[in-house]
Design a protein around this motif. Structure first.
Motif, PDB file in Angstrom:
ATOM      1  N   GLY A 205       0.879  -1.243  -0.050  1.00 44.57           N
ATOM      2  CA  GLY A 205       0.333  -0.020   0.014  1.00 44.57           C
ATOM      3  C   GLY A 205       0.713   1.231   0.059  1.00 44.57           C
ATOM      4  N   THR A 206       0.043   2.358   0.327  1.00 38.52           N
ATOM      5  CA  THR A 206       0.734   3.795   0.230  1.00 38.52           C
ATOM      6  C   THR A 206       1.415   3.917   1.681  1.00 38.52           C
ATOM      7  OG1 THR A 206      -1.268   4.709   0.705  1.00 38.52           O
ATOM      8  CG2 THR A 206      -0.610   4.284  -1.552  1.00 38.52           C
ATOM      9  N   ALA A 207       2.315   4.906   1.619  1.00 41.72           N
ATOM     10  CA  ALA A 207       2.798   5.264   2.900  1.00 41.72           C
ATOM     11  C   ALA A 207       2.148   6.421   3.467  1.00 41.72           C
ATOM     12  CB  ALA A 207       4.337   5.800   2.725  1.00 41.72           C
ATOM     13  N   PHE A 208       2.288   6.546   5.084  1.00 43.41           N
ATOM     14  CA  PHE A 208       1.422   7.509   5.638  1.00 43.41           C
ATOM     15  C   PHE A 208       2.247   7.907   6.831  1.00 43.41           C
ATOM     16  CE2 PHE A 208      -0.433   3.896   7.339  1.00 43.41           C
ATOM     17  CZ  PHE A 208      -0.374   4.001   8.822  1.00 43.41           C
ATOM     18  N   VAL A 209       2.218   8.797   7.678  1.00 44.90           N
ATOM     19  CA  VAL A 209       2.975   9.396   9.131  1.00 44.90           C
ATOM     20  C   VAL A 209       1.856   9.035  10.123  1.00 44.90           C
ATOM     21  CG1 VAL A 209       4.125  11.105  10.070  1.00 44.90           C
ATOM     22  CG2 VAL A 209       4.381  11.023   7.784  1.00 44.90           C
ATOM     23  N   GLU A 210       2.501   8.051  11.079  1.00 45.73           N
ATOM     24  CA  GLU A 210       1.862   7.893  12.246  1.00 45.73           C
ATOM     25  C   GLU A 210       2.558   8.701  13.326  1.00 45.73           C
ATOM     26  OE1 GLU A 210      -1.152   6.082  14.823  1.00 45.73           O
ATOM     27  OE2 GLU A 210      -1.009   5.902  12.397  1.00 45.73           O
ATOM     28  N   LEU A 211       1.577   9.356  14.094  1.00 52.27           N
ATOM     29  CA  LEU A 211       2.086  10.146  15.328  1.00 52.27           C
ATOM     30  C   LEU A 211       1.939   9.412  16.554  1.00 52.27           C
ATOM     31  CD1 LEU A 211       0.861  13.910  14.432  1.00 52.27           C
ATOM     32  CD2 LEU A 211       3.024  12.871  14.129  1.00 52.27           C
ATOM     33  N   PHE A 212       2.765   9.384  17.427  1.00 52.17           N
ATOM     34  CA  PHE A 212       2.670   8.881  18.766  1.00 52.17           C
ATOM     35  C   PHE A 212       3.070  10.159  19.827  1.00 52.17           C
ATOM     36  CE2 PHE A 212       4.296   5.636  15.907  1.00 52.17           C
ATOM     37  CZ  PHE A 212       3.463   4.486  16.240  1.00 52.17           C
ATOM     38  N   PRO A 213       2.050  10.735  20.179  1.00 49.57           N
ATOM     39  CA  PRO A 213       2.168  11.697  20.983  1.00 49.57           C
ATOM     40  C   PRO A 213       2.623  11.612  22.357  1.00 49.57           C
ATOM     41  CG  PRO A 213      -0.323  11.239  21.149  1.00 49.57           C
ATOM     42  CD  PRO A 213       0.501  10.417  20.047  1.00 49.57           C
ATOM     43  N   ALA A 214       3.616  12.678  22.952  1.00 45.51           N
ATOM     44  CA  ALA A 214       4.151  12.372  24.472  1.00 45.51           C
ATOM     45  C   ALA A 214       2.942  13.223  25.185  1.00 45.51           C
ATOM     46  CB  ALA A 214       5.404  13.024  24.415  1.00 45.51           C
ATOM     47  N   ARG A 215       3.028  12.648  26.575  1.00 46.49           N
ATOM     48  CA  ARG A 215       1.942  13.223  27.516  1.00 46.49           C
ATOM     49  C   ARG A 215       2.446  14.256  28.219  1.00 46.49           C
ATOM     50  NH1 ARG A 215      -0.009   7.657  30.762  1.00 46.49           N
ATOM     51  NH2 ARG A 215      -0.992   6.791  29.034  1.00 46.49           N
ATOM     52  N   ARG A 216       3.994  14.749  28.281  1.00 43.04           N
ATOM     53  CA  ARG A 216       4.636  15.622  28.715  1.00 43.04           C
ATOM     54  C   ARG A 216       5.342  16.420  27.915  1.00 43.04           C
ATOM     55  NH1 ARG A 216       6.442  13.262  34.769  1.00 43.04           N
ATOM     56  NH2 ARG A 216       4.169  12.666  35.378  1.00 43.04           N
ATOM     57  N   GLY A 217       5.794  17.576  28.008  1.00 43.27           N
ATOM     58  CA  GLY A 217       6.510  18.401  27.080  1.00 43.27           C
ATOM     59  C   GLY A 217       5.889  19.867  26.984  1.00 43.27           C
ATOM     60  N   LEU A 218       6.760  20.685  26.177  1.00 44.30           N
ATOM     61  CA  LEU A 218       6.178  21.782  25.613  1.00 44.30           C
ATOM     62  C   LEU A 218       5.197  21.554  24.375  1.00 44.30           C
ATOM     63  CD1 LEU A 218       9.318  24.154  26.060  1.00 44.30           C
ATOM     64  CD2 LEU A 218       7.281  24.074  27.669  1.00 44.30           C
ATOM     65  N   VAL A 219       4.316  22.252  24.157  1.00 45.78           N
ATOM     66  CA  VAL A 219       3.402  22.192  22.805  1.00 45.78           C
ATOM     67  C   VAL A 219       4.116  22.865  21.878  1.00 45.78           C
ATOM     68  CG1 VAL A 219       1.351  22.748  21.874  1.00 45.78           C
ATOM     69  CG2 VAL A 219       1.218  22.162  24.414  1.00 45.78           C
ATOM     70  N   MET A 220       4.190  22.057  20.684  1.00 45.13           N
ATOM     71  CA  MET A 220       4.780  22.439  19.270  1.00 45.13           C
ATOM     72  C   MET A 220       4.039  23.376  18.829  1.00 45.13           C
ATOM     73  SD  MET A 220       6.658  18.826  18.024  1.00 45.13           S
ATOM     74  CE  MET A 220       7.665  19.739  17.072  1.00 45.13           C
ATOM     75  N   ALA A 221       4.743  24.252  18.086  1.00 46.52           N
ATOM     76  CA  ALA A 221       4.025  25.620  17.497  1.00 46.52           C
ATOM     77  C   ALA A 221       4.405  25.782  16.036  1.00 46.52           C
ATOM     78  CB  ALA A 221       4.154  26.860  18.343  1.00 46.52           C
ATOM     79  N   GLU A 222       3.933  26.630  15.257  1.00 41.59           N
ATOM     80  CA  GLU A 222       4.305  26.875  13.907  1.00 41.59           C
ATOM     81  C   GLU A 222       5.825  26.806  13.793  1.00 41.59           C
ATOM     82  OE1 GLU A 222       3.549  27.572   9.819  1.00 41.59           O
ATOM     83  OE2 GLU A 222       2.050  27.071  11.415  1.00 41.59           O
ATOM     84  N   GLY A 223       6.223  26.098  12.741  1.00 44.15           N
ATOM     85  CA  GLY A 223       7.764  26.088  12.631  1.00 44.15           C
ATOM     86  C   GLY A 223       8.818  25.233  13.268  1.00 44.15           C
ATOM     87  N   ASP A 224       8.040  24.507  14.398  1.00 43.78           N
ATOM     88  CA  ASP A 224       8.985  23.664  15.103  1.00 43.78           C
ATOM     89  C   ASP A 224       9.433  22.199  14.382  1.00 43.78           C
ATOM     90  OD1 ASP A 224       8.767  25.587  17.134  1.00 43.78           O
ATOM     91  OD2 ASP A 224       7.263  24.408  18.299  1.00 43.78           O
ATOM     92  N   VAL A 225      10.428  21.898  14.871  1.00 41.12           N
ATOM     93  CA  VAL A 225      11.086  20.385  14.441  1.00 41.12           C
ATOM     94  C   VAL A 225      11.046  19.515  15.237  1.00 41.12           C
ATOM     95  CG1 VAL A 225      13.049  19.637  13.062  1.00 41.12           C
ATOM     96  CG2 VAL A 225      12.352  22.077  12.780  1.00 41.12           C
ATOM     97  N   LEU A 226      10.735  18.302  14.806  1.00 45.13           N
ATOM     98  CA  LEU A 226      10.781  17.058  15.283  1.00 45.13           C
ATOM     99  C   LEU A 226      11.968  16.340  14.997  1.00 45.13           C
ATOM    100  CD1 LEU A 226       9.235  15.830  17.781  1.00 45.13           C
ATOM    101  CD2 LEU A 226       8.045  14.202  15.754  1.00 45.13           C
ATOM    102  N   PRO A 227      13.250  16.135  15.645  1.00 48.93           N
ATOM    103  CA  PRO A 227      14.374  15.688  15.080  1.00 48.93           C
ATOM    104  C   PRO A 227      14.455  14.334  14.895  1.00 48.93           C
ATOM    105  CG  PRO A 227      14.455  15.773  17.599  1.00 48.93           C
ATOM    106  CD  PRO A 227      13.219  16.569  17.440  1.00 48.93           C
ATOM    107  N   ALA A 228      15.370  13.757  13.981  1.00 47.76           N
ATOM    108  CA  ALA A 228      15.396  12.359  13.601  1.00 47.76           C
ATOM    109  C   ALA A 228      15.544  11.359  14.381  1.00 47.76           C
ATOM    110  CB  ALA A 228      16.484  12.150  12.559  1.00 47.76           C
ATOM    111  N   THR A 229      16.037  11.910  15.892  1.00 49.84           N
ATOM    112  CA  THR A 229      16.182  10.785  16.946  1.00 49.84           C
ATOM    113  C   THR A 229      14.608  10.276  17.410  1.00 49.84           C
ATOM    114  OG1 THR A 229      16.382  12.799  18.273  1.00 49.84           O
ATOM    115  CG2 THR A 229      18.346  11.688  17.800  1.00 49.84           C
ATOM    116  N   ALA A 230      13.574  11.081  17.019  1.00 51.79           N
ATOM    117  CA  ALA A 230      12.464  10.850  17.450  1.00 51.79           C
ATOM    118  C   ALA A 230      11.342  10.373  16.328  1.00 51.79           C
ATOM    119  CB  ALA A 230      11.734  12.161  18.087  1.00 51.79           C
ATOM    120  N   THR A 231      12.084  10.031  15.302  1.00 58.49           N
ATOM    121  CA  THR A 231      11.253   9.304  13.936  1.00 58.49           C
ATOM    122  C   THR A 231      11.868   8.163  13.787  1.00 58.49           C
ATOM    123  OG1 THR A 231      12.625  10.609  12.349  1.00 58.49           O
ATOM    124  CG2 THR A 231      10.736  11.829  13.530  1.00 58.49           C
TER     125      THR A 231
END
Length: 342
Positions: free
Chosen positions: A106-132
């Motif tokens: 099939g086709t590829a998609f992105v699945e998110l696994f949110p964290a319960r704690r931490g700062l809320v990400m805003a416009e332009g923020d980056v999720l590094p490769a260590t978390a993907t």
């Protein structure tokens, strides 16, 4: 009428196709509808390997589509995937993202696994490769299957089976006993899973607190290192001081015991003297009061600066003891009063 409607429909389709061909447009130029309704914000996800992730691929959270891929660019040894997420989704720092396939082909998609704690990400923020990451695809499956089919693991399986036969020969009773104990251990562990979960959660909270206090812990370790180094530099002096203190204790302890014994003996010797003074306190008070009264009478008998006389007197101690402090002495008629004839 039906034939006429069919002709009109065919003419319209032909006209639309001709107009499309004349303008050079195709199906690729038709914009796809947005997968998310409402306002969105952009976040960049860095992947080591983006597989065949297409533009406009869905971004899912717990099976629900919450965004879509808007742009993919090559960065510094990573693929920078820009996604548009619905503002209703609060993605926090520490969250994870993974590229998956809807099916093996099939086709590829992105699945998110949110964290319960931490700062809320805003416009332009980056999720590094260590978390993907990326889920295994068909290529990985075929590579593993190729290794198995070409005999890569069959020899190991044959060796394992042969060794198991050797180990079980003549040891069936022990193996059965071991399996029974293993079954009880697994059962007990399964019954204690809630406790293990609480313990794991407590360890997680402790780790989070330690991580938040990491700068303080680091400074404390640095200060402790300096203290240990200072002690190490002065170790010979400290050892000498402790040895001197030990020798002083060896001398001071017997001396203190001797002084204590002598002091107790002296106090015991003073006991009769003090007791005698306490017993004769009333007599001593009377004598002192008599001497004070005699001194007062002497002042009245010699009012001038000088006086010369010969005096012979007999001291009656019993009479002196009759005087009490504050009593007036008796008046002698032969001694003149100060300021008078007699």
């Amino acid at each position: 009428m039906t034939g006429l409607r069919g002709l009109l429909a065919a003419a319209l389709v032909t006209s639309a196709a001709g107009a499309t061909a004349g303008c050079g447009l195709g199906l690729d130029d038709v914009p796809l509808p947005d997968l998310v309704e409402g306002p969105t914000y952009s976040v960049t996800l860095e992947f080591i390997d983006a597989l065949n992730l297409p533009i406009d691929a869905p971004v899912k959270l717990e099976g629900a589509t919450v965004g879509q891929v808007t742009e993919i660019e090559a960065g510094a040894y990573v693929a920078e995937v820009e996604v548009a997420l619905s503002e209703s989704v609060e993605l926090r720092t520490g969250s994870r993202a993974e590229i998956r396939l809807t099916s093996p082909m099939g086709t590829a998609f992105v699945e998110l696994f949110p964290a319960r704690r931490g700062l809320v990400m805003a416009e332009g923020d980056v999720l590094p490769a260590t978390a993907t990451g990326t889920a295994p695809d068909v290529t990985d499956l075929l590579s593993a299957l190729s290794t198995v089919v070409t005999g890569g693991s069959f020899d190991d399986i044959s060796t394992i089976i042969t060794q198991l036969n050797v180990a079980l020969t003549g040891n069936a009773g022990d193996v059965r006993l071991f399996l029974g104990r293993l079954d009880r251990a697994v059962t007990d562990l399964a019954s204690d899973l809630p406790l293990v979960d609480r313990l794991t959660a407590a360890v997680g909270r402790l780790s989070s607190r330690l991580a938040s206090d990491l700068p303080v812990i680091t400074r404390s370790l640095v200060d402790l290192t300096d203290l240990v180094e200072s002690f190490e530099a002065q170790r010979s002096e400290l050892v000498a001081a402790l040895d001197a203190l030990r020798r002083f204790d060896a001398v001071a302890t017997p001396f203190t015991r001797t002084v204590r014994a002598d002091l107790l003996a002296q106090l015991e010797d003073m006991r009769p003297v003090v007791q005698t003074l306490l017993d004769g306190r009333q007599d001593i008070d009377g004598i002192m009061n008599g001497l004070i009264a005699f001194a007062s009478g002497s002042d009245r008998a010699a009012p001038g600066d000088y006086v010369n006389f010969d005096l012979t007197f007999l001291a009656d101690l019993e009479a002196l003891l009759q005087f009490h402090h504050g009593d007036e002495p008796p008046v002698d008629p032969d001694i003149p009063e100060r300021g008078g004839a007699r």
